[in-house]
Scaffold this motif. Structure first.
Motif, PDB file in Angstrom:
ATOM      1  N   SER A 145       0.824  -1.203   0.000  1.00 42.47           N
ATOM      2  CA  SER A 145       0.000   0.000   0.000  1.00 42.47           C
ATOM      3  C   SER A 145       0.863   1.260   0.000  1.00 42.47           C
ATOM      4  O   SER A 145       1.941   1.290   0.596  1.00 42.47           O
ATOM      5  N   SER A 146       0.348   2.295  -0.657  1.00 45.78           N
ATOM      6  CA  SER A 146       1.050   3.579  -0.674  1.00 45.78           C
ATOM      7  C   SER A 146       0.412   4.565   0.305  1.00 45.78           C
ATOM      8  O   SER A 146       0.761   5.746   0.333  1.00 45.78           O
ATOM      9  N   GLU A 147      -0.511   4.068   1.133  1.00 44.16           N
ATOM     10  CA  GLU A 147      -1.182   4.917   2.107  1.00 44.16           C
ATOM     11  C   GLU A 147      -0.197   5.440   3.151  1.00 44.16           C
ATOM     12  O   GLU A 147       0.787   4.783   3.481  1.00 44.16           O
ATOM     13  N   GLU A 148      -0.503   6.592   3.681  1.00 39.50           N
ATOM     14  CA  GLU A 148       0.316   7.177   4.736  1.00 39.50           C
ATOM     15  C   GLU A 148       0.171   6.360   6.019  1.00 39.50           C
ATOM     16  O   GLU A 148      -0.923   5.893   6.348  1.00 39.50           O
ATOM     17  N   SER A 149       1.258   6.167   6.724  1.00 37.21           N
ATOM     18  CA  SER A 149       1.211   5.448   8.001  1.00 37.21           C
ATOM     19  C   SER A 149       2.126   6.131   9.014  1.00 37.21           C
ATOM     20  O   SER A 149       3.186   6.646   8.662  1.00 37.21           O
ATOM     21  N   LYS A 150       1.686   6.125  10.278  1.00 35.37           N
ATOM     22  CA  LYS A 150       2.447   6.760  11.347  1.00 35.37           C
ATOM     23  C   LYS A 150       2.450   5.860  12.577  1.00 35.37           C
ATOM     24  O   LYS A 150       1.524   5.062  12.780  1.00 35.37           O
ATOM     25  N   VAL A 151       3.483   6.006  13.406  1.00 35.94           N
ATOM     26  CA  VAL A 151       3.573   5.262  14.658  1.00 35.94           C
ATOM     27  C   VAL A 151       3.831   6.247  15.796  1.00 35.94           C
ATOM     28  O   VAL A 151       4.691   7.125  15.683  1.00 35.94           O
ATOM     29  N   PHE A 152       3.089   6.090  16.883  1.00 31.43           N
ATOM     30  CA  PHE A 152       3.278   6.940  18.052  1.00 31.43           C
ATOM     31  C   PHE A 152       3.405   6.065  19.299  1.00 31.43           C
ATOM     32  O   PHE A 152       2.834   4.976  19.369  1.00 31.43           O
ATOM     33  N   TYR A 153       4.142   6.570  20.290  1.00 35.13           N
ATOM     34  CA  TYR A 153       4.403   5.818  21.516  1.00 35.13           C
ATOM     35  C   TYR A 153       3.679   6.489  22.687  1.00 35.13           C
ATOM     36  O   TYR A 153       3.998   7.624  23.042  1.00 35.13           O
ATOM     37  N   LEU A 154       2.725   5.791  23.271  1.00 36.06           N
ATOM     38  CA  LEU A 154       1.936   6.364  24.356  1.00 36.06           C
ATOM     39  C   LEU A 154       2.761   6.641  25.601  1.00 36.06           C
ATOM     40  O   LEU A 154       2.343   7.417  26.462  1.00 36.06           O
ATOM     41  N   ILE A 155       3.947   6.023  25.703  1.00 32.96           N
ATOM     42  CA  ILE A 155       4.823   6.261  26.838  1.00 32.96           C
ATOM     43  C   ILE A 155       5.304   7.717  26.859  1.00 32.96           C
ATOM     44  O   ILE A 155       5.682   8.253  27.897  1.00 32.96           O
ATOM     45  N   LYS A 156       5.257   8.379  25.715  1.00 32.34           N
ATOM     46  CA  LYS A 156       5.682   9.780  25.621  1.00 32.34           C
ATOM     47  C   LYS A 156       4.517  10.675  26.044  1.00 32.34           C
ATOM     48  O   LYS A 156       3.787  11.230  25.221  1.00 32.34           O
ATOM     49  N   LYS A 157       4.342  10.795  27.343  1.00 33.40           N
ATOM     50  CA  LYS A 157       3.189  11.510  27.904  1.00 33.40           C
ATOM     51  C   LYS A 157       3.126  12.985  27.471  1.00 33.40           C
ATOM     52  O   LYS A 157       2.052  13.564  27.371  1.00 33.40           O
ATOM     53  N   LYS A 158       4.292  13.569  27.212  1.00 33.50           N
ATOM     54  CA  LYS A 158       4.304  14.980  26.811  1.00 33.50           C
ATOM     55  C   LYS A 158       3.638  15.192  25.455  1.00 33.50           C
ATOM     56  O   LYS A 158       3.260  16.314  25.105  1.00 33.50           O
ATOM     57  N   ASP A 159       3.467  14.098  24.714  1.00 37.69           N
ATOM     58  CA  ASP A 159       2.845  14.198  23.393  1.00 37.69           C
ATOM     59  C   ASP A 159       1.369  13.820  23.413  1.00 37.69           C
ATOM     60  O   ASP A 159       0.779  13.536  22.366  1.00 37.69           O
ATOM     61  N   LEU A 160       0.754  13.821  24.596  1.00 35.13           N
ATOM     62  CA  LEU A 160      -0.637  13.387  24.715  1.00 35.13           C
ATOM     63  C   LEU A 160      -1.581  14.146  23.790  1.00 35.13           C
ATOM     64  O   LEU A 160      -2.427  13.549  23.121  1.00 35.13           O
ATOM     65  N   GLU A 161      -1.445  15.455  23.739  1.00 36.34           N
ATOM     66  CA  GLU A 161      -2.343  16.245  22.889  1.00 36.34           C
ATOM     67  C   GLU A 161      -2.161  15.883  21.413  1.00 36.34           C
ATOM     68  O   GLU A 161      -3.133  15.821  20.661  1.00 36.34           O
ATOM     69  N   LEU A 162      -0.909  15.647  21.012  1.00 36.21           N
ATOM     70  CA  LEU A 162      -0.631  15.228  19.638  1.00 36.21           C
ATOM     71  C   LEU A 162      -1.272  13.871  19.375  1.00 36.21           C
ATOM     72  O   LEU A 162      -1.900  13.659  18.326  1.00 36.21           O
ATOM     73  N   HIS A 163      -1.137  12.952  20.322  1.00 35.63           N
ATOM     74  CA  HIS A 163      -1.718  11.615  20.170  1.00 35.63           C
ATOM     75  C   HIS A 163      -3.237  11.692  20.026  1.00 35.63           C
ATOM     76  O   HIS A 163      -3.822  11.010  19.184  1.00 35.63           O
ATOM     77  N   LYS A 164      -3.862  12.537  20.829  1.00 38.26           N
ATOM     78  CA  LYS A 164      -5.318  12.699  20.756  1.00 38.26           C
ATOM     79  C   LYS A 164      -5.748  13.256  19.407  1.00 38.26           C
ATOM     80  O   LYS A 164      -6.733  12.803  18.810  1.00 38.26           O
ATOM     81  N   GLU A 165      -4.980  14.214  18.910  1.00 37.79           N
ATOM     82  CA  GLU A 165      -5.305  14.823  17.622  1.00 37.79           C
ATOM     83  C   GLU A 165      -5.127  13.814  16.485  1.00 37.79           C
ATOM     84  O   GLU A 165      -5.954  13.744  15.558  1.00 37.79           O
ATOM     85  N   GLU A 166      -4.044  13.035  16.545  1.00 40.41           N
ATOM     86  CA  GLU A 166      -3.793  12.031  15.510  1.00 40.41           C
ATOM     87  C   GLU A 166      -4.875  10.948  15.537  1.00 40.41           C
ATOM     88  O   GLU A 166      -5.332  10.490  14.489  1.00 40.41           O
ATOM     89  N   PHE A 167      -5.274  10.560  16.736  1.00 40.56           N
ATOM     90  CA  PHE A 167      -6.347   9.569  16.850  1.00 40.56           C
ATOM     91  C   PHE A 167      -7.648  10.113  16.268  1.00 40.56           C
ATOM     92  O   PHE A 167      -8.360   9.419  15.535  1.00 40.56           O
ATOM     93  N   LYS A 168      -7.938  11.341  16.596  1.00 39.89           N
ATOM     94  CA  LYS A 168      -9.179  11.975  16.130  1.00 39.89           C
ATOM     95  C   LYS A 168      -9.241  12.051  14.615  1.00 39.89           C
ATOM     96  O   LYS A 168     -10.298  11.828  14.009  1.00 39.89           O
ATOM     97  N   ASN A 169      -8.094  12.328  13.971  1.00 42.09           N
ATOM     98  CA  ASN A 169      -8.075  12.536  12.519  1.00 42.09           C
ATOM     99  C   ASN A 169      -7.822  11.273  11.702  1.00 42.09           C
ATOM    100  O   ASN A 169      -8.091  11.243  10.494  1.00 42.09           O
ATOM    101  N   ALA A 170      -7.311  10.241  12.344  1.00 43.15           N
ATOM    102  CA  ALA A 170      -6.957   9.018  11.605  1.00 43.15           C
ATOM    103  C   ALA A 170      -8.199   8.282  11.117  1.00 43.15           C
ATOM    104  O   ALA A 170      -9.239   8.264  11.787  1.00 43.15           O
ATOM    105  N   GLU A 171      -8.079   7.681   9.956  1.00 38.23           N
ATOM    106  CA  GLU A 171      -9.180   6.890   9.401  1.00 38.23           C
ATOM    107  C   GLU A 171      -9.076   5.425   9.815  1.00 38.23           C
ATOM    108  O   GLU A 171     -10.079   4.729   9.933  1.00 38.23           O
ATOM    109  N   LYS A 172      -7.837   4.994  10.064  1.00 36.77           N
ATOM    110  CA  LYS A 172      -7.602   3.622  10.524  1.00 36.77           C
ATOM    111  C   LYS A 172      -6.608   3.658  11.681  1.00 36.77           C
ATOM    112  O   LYS A 172      -5.568   4.311  11.585  1.00 36.77           O
ATOM    113  N   VAL A 173      -6.949   2.954  12.748  1.00 34.48           N
ATOM    114  CA  VAL A 173      -6.104   2.964  13.946  1.00 34.48           C
ATOM    115  C   VAL A 173      -5.858   1.537  14.429  1.00 34.48           C
ATOM    116  O   VAL A 173      -6.768   0.701  14.425  1.00 34.48           O
ATOM    117  N   ILE A 174      -4.624   1.284  14.833  1.00 35.93           N
ATOM    118  CA  ILE A 174      -4.285   0.003  15.460  1.00 35.93           C
ATOM    119  C   ILE A 174      -3.522   0.299  16.748  1.00 35.93           C
ATOM    120  O   ILE A 174      -2.565   1.073  16.742  1.00 35.93           O
TER     121      ILE A 174
END
Length: 220
Positions: free
Chosen positions: A32-61
């Protein structure tokens, strides 16, 4: 469409979850040529970024280890944050792994994860249960690649329909519960201390070998 993977292991980039996610993504990006990203929940300082990425993502694992028959606290914390979003157009799936070879240990959690997907109104794409994962980091490269091959295949198949392949999923969790003969062998291994070899190495490395049987709260 975009795929976002959240690694929920407390070990972060040093985790078995990362090894599995990397293998999955190799299979996914090969097909697939679809965009893919990986985030680490252990990085608590990035919580707002994680929430935003989750909100906007079409597929989440979400991929994380089984912790005390449930999930790491950071994963539960993030789920509680995510419950505020209506995710009707989102596909969500989970990969749960543990040191236990038997899949039965993770089955109750799988039911919870399915319910979580219903709560946020997302399309549930399944939960993959993989046992015996703790040995991954202790194996040589050849054996590690063999154990990770199913995750590559899982990612490859996921690229075509955004779902976990049922045959691969079933194969990863084929040991649901040990039978009598295997239990006898396991008891022998336990009596010989075979399962403690790697744990003892870690204890010795951290100077804690003599404290391994400590019971500090016994008389409280």
């Amino acid at each position: 469409m975009s795929l976002v993977i959240f690694n929920g292991s407390p070990r972060g980039t040093g985790s078995n979850s990362k090894l599995m996610a990397d293998s999955f993504l190799k299979g996914f990006t090969a097909e697939s040529s679809e965009e893919s990203k990986v985030f680490y929940l252990i990085k608590k300082k990035d919580l707002e970024l994680h929430k935003e990425e989750f909100k906007n993502a079409e597929k989440v694992i979400f991929i994380f280890p089984l912790y005390t028959d449930a999930m790491p606290g950071m994963v539960k914390e993030f789920f509680e944050e995510a419950e505020e979003y209506n995710s009707e157009n989102k596909k969500i799936g989970f990969i749960v792994h543990s040191g236990f070879p038997e899949a039965i240990h993770s089955e109750c959690l799988a039911e919870y994860l399915k319910r979580f997907a219903e709560i946020i109104k997302a399309e549930y794409t399944g939960t993959v249960i993989a046992g015996g994962s703790e040995a991954l980091k202790f194996t040589d490269e050849k054996m590690q690649n063999k154990k990770l091959a199913p995750f590559y295949a899982l990612g490859s198949r996921y690229a075509s329909n955004s779902k976990f392949d049922s045959e691969i999923t079933e194969n990863l969790s084929k040991i649901r519960r040990f039978n009598g003969f295997i239990l006898v062998i396991l008891k022998i291994c336990i009596s010989l201390g075979i399962f403690n070899i790697n744990w003892n190495k870690i204890l010795k490395k951290n100077g804690s070998m003599d404290k391994r049987l400590a019971k500090p709260y016994k008389n409280i």
